[in-house]
Structures are given as structure tokens and as C-alpha cells.
Design an enzyme around this catalytic site. Structure first.
Site, PDB file in Angstrom:
ATOM      1  CD  GLU A   1     -40.559  59.495  -8.288  1.00 56.80           C
ATOM      2  OE1 GLU A   1     -41.818  59.113  -7.880  1.00 56.80           O
ATOM      3  OE2 GLU A   1     -40.164  60.600  -7.944  1.00 56.80           O
TER       4      GLU A   1
ATOM      5  CG  ASN B   1     -45.043  61.748  -4.808  1.00 58.45           C
ATOM      6  OD1 ASN B   1     -44.451  61.523  -3.868  1.00 58.45           O
ATOM      7  ND2 ASN B   1     -45.668  62.410  -5.480  1.00 58.45           N
TER       8      ASN B   1
ATOM      9  CG  ASN C   1     -41.381  59.732  -1.277  1.00 56.68           C
ATOM     10  OD1 ASN C   1     -40.423  60.139  -0.981  1.00 56.68           O
ATOM     11  ND2 ASN C   1     -42.434  60.130  -1.809  1.00 56.68           N
ATOM     12  CD  GLU C   2     -42.565  64.059  -0.908  1.00 55.04           C
ATOM     13  OE1 GLU C   2     -43.792  64.276  -1.446  1.00 55.04           O
ATOM     14  OE2 GLU C   2     -41.455  64.785  -1.159  1.00 55.04           O
TER      15      GLU C   2
ATOM     16  CE1 TYR D   1     -37.230  68.596  -5.398  1.00 53.78           C
ATOM     17  CE2 TYR D   1     -38.808  68.007  -3.677  1.00 53.78           C
ATOM     18  CZ  TYR D   1     -37.883  67.731  -4.710  1.00 53.78           C
ATOM     19  OH  TYR D   1     -37.555  66.344  -5.063  1.00 53.78           O
TER      20      TYR D   1
ATOM     21  CD  GLU E   1     -38.007  63.528  -3.081  1.00 54.58           C
ATOM     22  OE1 GLU E   1     -38.576  64.643  -3.526  1.00 54.58           O
ATOM     23  OE2 GLU E   1     -38.593  62.535  -2.894  1.00 54.58           O
TER      24      GLU E   1
ATOM     25  CD  GLN F   1     -36.726  62.297 -10.061  1.00 61.12           C
ATOM     26  OE1 GLN F   1     -36.476  61.309 -10.854  1.00 61.12           O
ATOM     27  NE2 GLN F   1     -37.947  62.392  -9.686  1.00 61.12           N
TER      28      GLN F   1
END
Length: 525
Positions: free
Chosen positions: A27, A72, A172-173, A244, A292, A354
Site C-alpha cells: 500500500e 485505506n 476497501n473496508e 489482524y 488482509e 503487508q
């Protein structure tokens, strides 16, 4: 000593190993791109400015796909800013990470780097501040051969052949209130459906990933998936999961059991896919893209790092969430990989988030060295040694009660088998104190096989002069794979006689890889 048993039958196959299970993520955030993969002037940099030492480690890692450019970041990104002559590219404020984006690296440069790294590019489109037209434009720019304004612009910008990007993320999200362009499930579902429809009109061969929940603790989790999948039925091929995990308040026991939470997360999303009618038996089945996942100290980020970022002006590529990973973190990453393999029948792909510097298996310093973090090793060995098919098998292990995840097996394991009958077992011992004796019982009805022998055994555990918090640094690499001790009379990591029962000792707090080879019967047997 703990005792666990893993029954294996090489004929009982769960699913093929998805090669995209070993993806990663880059990212425009912190030092992932700038000073990460890209640093003109570094002693190892190539003519395009990409670091050769980092590229070598990326290849060694064995990743298969790479998600780009966010995250993000993508929810406020104008893809056009990253194409054309660098001197003409605008400098922008990146509101997602409170940084200044120079746009020195864009689609052309990153696609070139991904090709050098042997990574399939997975491109995310902005469904935060933009929408259907911008997504269609970047697809046409990237994938159409020639003869249109956008495809010819790509050719003038130096890429005569199309990039042929096959994987596309629809935002994304978007469920998160922290996200630029945050939307309700209905708002996003309708936008994702119409974007998917137009993108598929333009290129019917692409695969599309709808944005699922940002985590399993979101108040909208479950209903978000149902709504989005209902809107996008027949239009998307995957729905995302983001996961996560961190050690909270010194509770290492719960942290080491994080994979049980991932198991439940994946199982819940799979059940919703089936409920909506988009499961494996449907005409247009939807897979789960865990695009992710990682270990990440979000508590530290929320309590300390975020404040520093938001009050520090608008720097270029500031240091963001550069977690330094321990032995404990590496064992958790290994156990999460076991969970992903165990769900190969439903998980179509996954991206470790990442790749470089930002919560990454690879770290580097500007003008200086690059090195492998502790988490590099379980990923590398799983990506390079999980071949063929995943076997349907359940480990029989004693359990431990955890505060956050309930009961969890102290020993967890999964196995794969390749076309030659060679099996690879990935196992972790979650106990902080006790070694575990793992017995692998192989049942094989094949007339050609007389037994199996252990030909390779390695483990990642606490170094002799370290503890569970030991890390790798640029100067020292104490954490890595070492030969696993095999009970007498066999010597460590040496082949054992053919047998249907093989026993190894897993050290406390460890992640291990075992390779078993079949012994073929002679014509007289």
C-alpha cells in the site's frame, strides 16, 4: 510432555492448495513503497529505482500475488495521478495516512516491479471518493489492447502491451467509519454491483472481489455480508475478510490461539455465502479472499502512533506501524497459515499485509540493509512447501482455556500431499512451557506404498540464548528455521526408516515443517 496425534490418509483430499493463498500486499502507506521497494540512489537500486536487495528477499519469500495500491489509501486515490511522465505528476495530500504522496510510483512502475518479483497483480479501485466511471477507466487503461483513448494513452506512456490485470478489488473496508467514503451495506452493495457489471462488460475474464467486513468485531458483521452478497450475486467471484491479531495485556495464551478466531471467522462467512446461495454448488460460486491478515499491535497504533501521525504535519512516507516481530509473533503467523490451508475448500486467496516495512516480514533502512523478520520464515516455508492438495485431517490434541477465544488445541497441524505422494505437515505447539510429542499415523491403501519416512524436519522456536520476545534485526538474525529433534534412535533431521507411524517432538512455543516421503514397494512385495 504433551502428546498429540495426527491421522493422515493421502487419499482423503480436502481441496487443491490455492496458489493465491500466499499473496501479499503493498500500500502507499508509510515506507512500504518509498524507502521500501523503491529507493533511487540505494546501492542496490536498478535503473527504475527499485531496491535489488528487497526484490531478492521478496522472491525468496515465495509470495504469489500482490494487492495494490491500498488499503485505506485507495479510497481517496486518483489512479490518473500515477501515470505519465513523473515530472508532470501532481503531488497530493493523502488523507488516509496524513502524508504527502509524490506519485513517483504508479501503475506502470508497480506493474513492472511485480513482474520482476513474479507476483500476480491484484488491483484495488477507489469506491470511496470515486465510483463506476473511474473503475471502468482504469480497467480500460490497464487491460484493453489498443485503439481507444485510454489504451492508447497507456501505450504513449510506455506500455505497448496491456497489463492484463485479472484480479480487481471493489474498494476497501467500506464498512468502516474511518474509511474515506464510508457507506452502508446497501449503498456499497448497489455501487459494487453496478461497478462490477460495467467492468465485466469491458473485460469478461476478470475476477472481482467485493469488500466484506473490516473485522469480525464490526457491529455490522454478518448482515453486511448478506446484504452485499445479495446485491452482487452472479457479479463477483470473491468476498474479502480482513483479520489482524495482537497480544493484549500480556495474554500470550489467547494470542497464541488467534487461529481459532480466524477459523470461526472464515466458517461464519462461508455459512453466509451458502445462506445467500453463492456457495460451492452455485452457478457462480463466491470464494473467500482473506486479502488482509497478519499480526499487528493495533493497541499501540491507536493509543500512541496515530496521534503522532495526525499531529506531525504532512510528511512524505513517514514511519508507520513498523512492528518488530518476535518468536511469539512468528508462531502465531505460522498457526494462521495452518488455518488458511485448513480452509482451502473455501478460501480462494489471501494476502499477508503487508510486504515491506509496514507490519511486514521484510524490513529495510534507507541507504542501508534489508533483512528478514521472524514472520518471514513461516510464510516462506509454507508458500514454497505446501504443494498439491490439502488433506482432510483433524489433530487430536489436549486443549487449553483462553480468555479471548475459549478452548483451543495446544497442538495444531495441517498436511498437504503432492502428485508424487510426498506429504508435508505444518504443525505448531502453542504451549509456552511444555514440549509436545506429535505422532503422525499414516493410513495408505495404495498398493504401491509400503510406508512413509521422515526426510526433513525443521522448526522455528526460541533460540538457545533468547526468549519468546527475541527478534531479528539488521545486525543479528537469531530467529529462523533449525533442524527439529527427532526422538532416538534417529538423529536430528535425518531420514527415518519406512513406517506408518512417525513421532517428533515439537518444542514449546514452536512452528514446524515435516516432510514425509512414501517408500515404494518392490516388484516382489
Amino acid at each position: 510432555m504433551l502428546s498429540a496425534r495426527l491421522p493422515l490418509d493421502p487419499q482423503l483430499v480436502l481441496a487443491p492448495v490455492p496458489r493465491r493463498l500466499f499473496g501479499t500486499f503493498v500500500e502507499h502507506m508509510g515506507r512500504a513503497v518509498y524507502e521500501g521497494i523503491y529507493e533511487p540512489g540505494h546501492p542496490t537500486a536498478d535503473a527504475e529505482g527499485f531496491r535489488g536487495d528487497v526484490l531478492a528477499l521478496v522472491r525468496e519469500l515465495g509470495a504469489t500475488t500482490v494487492r495494490y495500491p491500498g488499503g485505506n489509501f485507495v479510497s481517496g486515490y486518483r489512479w490518473e495521478d500515477g501515470v505519465g511522465p513523473r515530472a508532470d505528476r501532481p503531488v497530493r495530500l493523502d488523507a488516509a495516512w496524513h502524508s504527502t504522496e509524490t506519485n513517483a510510483v504508479g501503475l506502470h512502475e508497480f506493474a513492472s516491479w511485480a513482474a520482476q518479483a513474479d507476483l500476480e497483480l491484484m488491483y484495488a479501485v477507489n469506491l470511496g471518493t470515486r465510483g463506476i466511471d473511474a473503475a471502468a477507466d482504469v480497467l480500460e487503461y490497464a487491460n484493453h489492447p489498443a485503439g481507444t483513448a485510454l489504451s492508447d494513452q497507456r501505450r504513449r506512456n510506455g506500455a505497448d502491451a496491456p497489463f492484463a490485470i485479472g484480479l480487481w478489488c471493489l474498494g476497501n473496508e467500506v464498512d468502516g467509519p474511518w474509511q474515506i467514503g464510508h457507506k452502508t451495506a446497501d449503498e456499497y452493495g448497489r455501487l459494487a454491483a453496478e461497478t462490477a457489471r460495467l467492468m465485466t462488460f469491458l473485460d469478461p475474464d476478470i475476477e472481482l472481489v467485493a469488500a466484506g467486513s473490516s473485522n469480525a468485531e464490526m457491529p455490522t458483521f454478518g448482515e453486511w455480508e448478506r446484504t452485499v452478497l445479495t446485491h452482487t450475486a452472479g457479479l463477483v467471484h470473491h468476498i474479502s475478510v480482513h483479520a489482524y491479531y495482537e497480544e493484549q495485556d500480556g495474554d500470550a495464551v489467547s494470542f497464541l490461539a488467534s487461529a481459532t478466531a480466524l477459523d470461526r471467522y472464515i466458517d461464519t462467512v462461508a455459512a453466509i455465502i451458502d445462506e445467500v446461495g453463492a456457495g460451492p454448488g452455485s452457478a457462480h460460486p463466491v470464494g473467500i479472499s482473506v486479502d488482509e491478515w497478519n499480526v499487528w499491535s493495533q493497541t499501540r497504533w491507536n493509543e500512541h502512533d496515530k496521534t503522532a501521525v495526525l499531529t506531525g504535519g504532512w510528511p512524505e512516507h513517514p514511519r508507520l506501524i513498523e512492528d518488530t516481530y518476535t518468536v511469539t509473533d512468528a508462531v502465531v503467523v505460522g498457526s494462521l497459515l495452518i488455518s488458511l490451508l485448513r480452509h482451502s475448500d473455501r478460501v480462494s486467496m489471501a494476502n499477508l499485509a503487508q510486504l515491506v516495512n509496514v507490519i511486514a516480514p521484510i524490513r529495510c533502512e534507507p541507504g542501508g540493509p534489508a533483512w528478514r523478520q521472524s514472520t518471514f520464515f513461516p510464510f516462506q516455508h509454507t508458500a514454497t512447501r505446501a504443494r498439491g492438495s490439502v488433506l482432510a485431517a483433524d489433530v487430536d490434541s489436549p486443549e487449553i482455556d483462553t480468555l479471548r477465544h475459549g478452548a483451543a488445541p495446544l497442538v495444531d497441524a495441517v498436511a498437504t500431499v503432492d502428485d508424487d505422494g510426498r506429504m508435508t505437515v505444518f504443525a505448531c505447539n502453542r504451549s509456552l512451557e511444555d514440549a509436545a510429542e506429535l505422532t503422525i499415523d499414516v493410513t495408505d491403501a495404495s498398493a504401491a506404498t509400503s510406508g512413509y519416512r521422515l526426510v526433513r524436519a525443521e522448526t522455528l522456536t526460541i533460540p538457545a540464548d533468547g526468549d519468546r520476545h527475541t527478534t531479528n534485526t539488521a545486525e543479528a538474525q537469531p530467529v529462523g528455521m533449525r533442524p527439529l529433534t527427532v526422538p532416538a534412535p534417529q538423529a536430528a533431521a535425518t531420514p527415518t526408516p519406512p513406517s506408518s507411524s512417525i513421532t517428533v517432538v515439537l518444542p514449546a512455543l514452536s512452528w514446524s515443517v515435516l516432510e514425509l516421503a512414501p517408500t515404494r514397494k518392490t516388484p516382489h512385495e
